[in-house]
Design a protein around this motif. Structure first.
Motif, PDB file in Angstrom:
ATOM      1  N   UNK A  19       0.796  -1.245   0.442  1.00 17.54           N
ATOM      2  CA  UNK A  19       0.075  -0.417   0.019  1.00 17.54           C
ATOM      3  C   UNK A  19       0.921   1.177  -0.090  1.00 17.54           C
ATOM      4  N   UNK A  20       0.429   1.849  -0.583  1.00 13.78           N
ATOM      5  CA  UNK A  20       0.668   3.381  -0.423  1.00 13.78           C
ATOM      6  C   UNK A  20       1.571   3.886   0.502  1.00 13.78           C
ATOM      7  N   UNK A  21       0.571   3.967   1.307  1.00 10.87           N
ATOM      8  CA  UNK A  21       1.116   4.087   3.275  1.00 10.87           C
ATOM      9  C   UNK A  21       1.548   3.431   3.302  1.00 10.87           C
ATOM     10  N   UNK A  22       2.900   2.686   3.101  1.00  8.51           N
ATOM     11  CA  UNK A  22       3.795   2.850   3.328  1.00  8.51           C
ATOM     12  C   UNK A  22       5.453   3.219   3.211  1.00  8.51           C
ATOM     13  N   UNK A  23       5.194   3.846   2.458  1.00 10.97           N
ATOM     14  CA  UNK A  23       6.261   4.537   1.957  1.00 10.97           C
ATOM     15  C   UNK A  23       6.632   5.488   2.398  1.00 10.97           C
ATOM     16  N   UNK A  24       8.074   6.147   2.914  1.00 10.82           N
ATOM     17  CA  UNK A  24       8.719   5.064   2.080  1.00 10.82           C
ATOM     18  C   UNK A  24       9.314   4.201   2.841  1.00 10.82           C
ATOM     19  N   UNK A  25       9.925   3.123   2.115  1.00 12.65           N
ATOM     20  CA  UNK A  25       9.688   1.747   2.426  1.00 12.65           C
ATOM     21  C   UNK A  25      11.455   1.624   2.619  1.00 12.65           C
ATOM     22  N   UNK A  26      11.775   0.511   3.603  1.00 19.50           N
ATOM     23  CA  UNK A  26      13.087   0.213   4.214  1.00 19.50           C
ATOM     24  C   UNK A  26      14.330   1.913   4.305  1.00 19.50           C
ATOM     25  N   UNK A  35       8.303   5.350  -4.298  1.00 16.85           N
ATOM     26  CA  UNK A  35       6.366   4.918  -4.568  1.00 16.85           C
ATOM     27  C   UNK A  35       6.536   3.863  -5.579  1.00 16.85           C
ATOM     28  N   UNK A  36       5.383   3.529  -6.702  1.00 23.10           N
ATOM     29  CA  UNK A  36       5.863   2.600  -7.127  1.00 23.10           C
ATOM     30  C   UNK A  36       4.657   1.522  -6.695  1.00 23.10           C
ATOM     31  N   UNK A  37       4.395   0.317  -7.602  1.00 21.48           N
ATOM     32  CA  UNK A  37       3.702  -0.363  -7.519  1.00 21.48           C
ATOM     33  C   UNK A  37       4.300  -1.958  -7.692  1.00 21.48           C
ATOM     34  N   UNK A  38       4.350  -2.970  -6.458  1.00 25.98           N
ATOM     35  CA  UNK A  38       5.063  -3.730  -5.519  1.00 25.98           C
ATOM     36  C   UNK A  38       3.994  -4.792  -5.300  1.00 25.98           C
ATOM     37  N   UNK A  39       3.727  -5.500  -6.772  1.00 23.83           N
ATOM     38  CA  UNK A  39       3.197  -6.970  -6.349  1.00 23.83           C
ATOM     39  C   UNK A  39       3.652  -7.970  -5.296  1.00 23.83           C
ATOM     40  N   UNK A  40       3.211  -8.456  -4.076  1.00 22.45           N
ATOM     41  CA  UNK A  40       3.621  -9.111  -2.745  1.00 22.45           C
ATOM     42  C   UNK A  40       3.816 -10.892  -2.773  1.00 22.45           C
ATOM     43  N   UNK A  41       2.373 -10.569  -2.958  1.00 23.07           N
ATOM     44  CA  UNK A  41       1.197 -12.172  -3.586  1.00 23.07           C
ATOM     45  C   UNK A  41       0.330 -12.283  -4.615  1.00 23.07           C
TER      46      UNK A  41
END
Length: 289
Positions: A205-212, A223-229
């Motif tokens: 979900x975009x609310x995760x950004x920044x991630x890492x 930003x971006x679209x990242x499928x994980x499952x």
């Protein structure tokens, strides 16, 4: 009169015997496992992956007992053959993939003949000019759909995951969004969303950004679209990017700082996914021309 009493006693004894037999049969039916799971693992490279394998091999047997299926595990990838796989309804790859041509062919046939599979994190990894080259097109492009690994976040951090297919049996008990266990998140060369065979079950979900947290800038996603499952609709399968515990590398203690299976919501997904994979209902395989 004496004969009548004896006859009634005989009938009573027969009734008791029949009742005992029925109860025994019913109990045996209730106790027989619904399905059998075999997990393959390597557990030799990367302490974070090894930590997850050890965690999984403790957690899954408890879940198997609770939900009435059997769980076996092996580090012998030569067991990935037709005779051995015929004993199991679900195969797991906990941390790696098969490398030998005979193992790969046995797995492909198993899946195309209606077998079920769940893969974790590094099981999808492939990168040319590495120890894990992209040298298995069926698995990485047709089956997983993801192609080569492209990059990852660092350090392992939790993400808010969005459930995109809430009607799927594996996600039916999940909220719209939830916080995952800490993980090293991958992105892939292929656009999974553009693949009609792929159904994305969860994404970041975009609310995760920044991630890492870095320290390298490219290890932090903004930003971006990242499928994980996701699942491939031509097979009974689910891949999930989770399966990388956080380890204190920087402090050089190698202490485990997080655990993948210490998350009740995420674990509910794993349970429902396994029950769906093992329910005996096969997905119709559509062979590509």
């Amino acid at each position: 009169m004496i004969h009548s009493v004896k006859f009634k006693r005989v009938l009573f004894s027969i009734g008791v015997f029949v009742a005992i037999c029925f109860c025994t049969f019913t109990y045996a039916q209730a106790q027989s496992p619904k399905f059998k799971v075999i997990a393959f693992y390597t557990a030799k490279n990367d302490r974070a992956h090894i930590s997850y394998v050890h965690e999984a091999n403790k957690w899954f047997p408890k879940i198997a007992q609770q939900y009435n299926f059997t769980y076996d595990s092996t580090s012998n990838w030569d067991n990935l053959n037709t005779k051995f796989l015929s004993q199991y309804q679900v195969v797991l790859f906990l941390d790696t993939r098969p490398e030998a041509p005979a193992q790969r062919e046995a797995f492909r046939q198993y899946m195309e003949n209606g077998g079920a599979w769940m893969g974790f994190h590094f099981a999808a990894f492939a990168l040319n000019n590495s120890a894990f080259n992209q040298d298995w097109d069926w698995y990485h492009n047709d089956f997983l759909g993801s192609g080569e690994y492209k990059s990852n976040t660092w350090r392992p951090t939790s993400a808010i995951l969005r459930v995109e297919a809430q009607k799927h049996p594996a996600t039916k008990h999940l909220p719209e969004t939830f916080k995952s266990s800490p993980n090293e998140w991958y992105r892939w060369k292929n656009d999974l969303k553009a693949n009609p065979d792929i159904e994305i079950l969860m994404s970041i979900d975009s609310s995760s950004f920044p991630l890492g947290t870095g320290p390298k800038p490219h290890e932090i996603w903004h930003s971006g679209y990242y499928p994980v499952v996701w699942t491939n609709k031509n097979y009974k399968m689910i891949y999930l990017n989770m399966g990388h515990n956080d380890i204190d590398y920087e402090g050089k203690t190698n202490k485990e700082l997080s655990f993948t299976l210490a998350n009740d919501t995420q674990n509910q997904f794993l349970i429902d996914a396994l029950l769906w994979l093992g329910n005996g209902k096969k997905v119709k395989y559509n062979k590509r021309k």
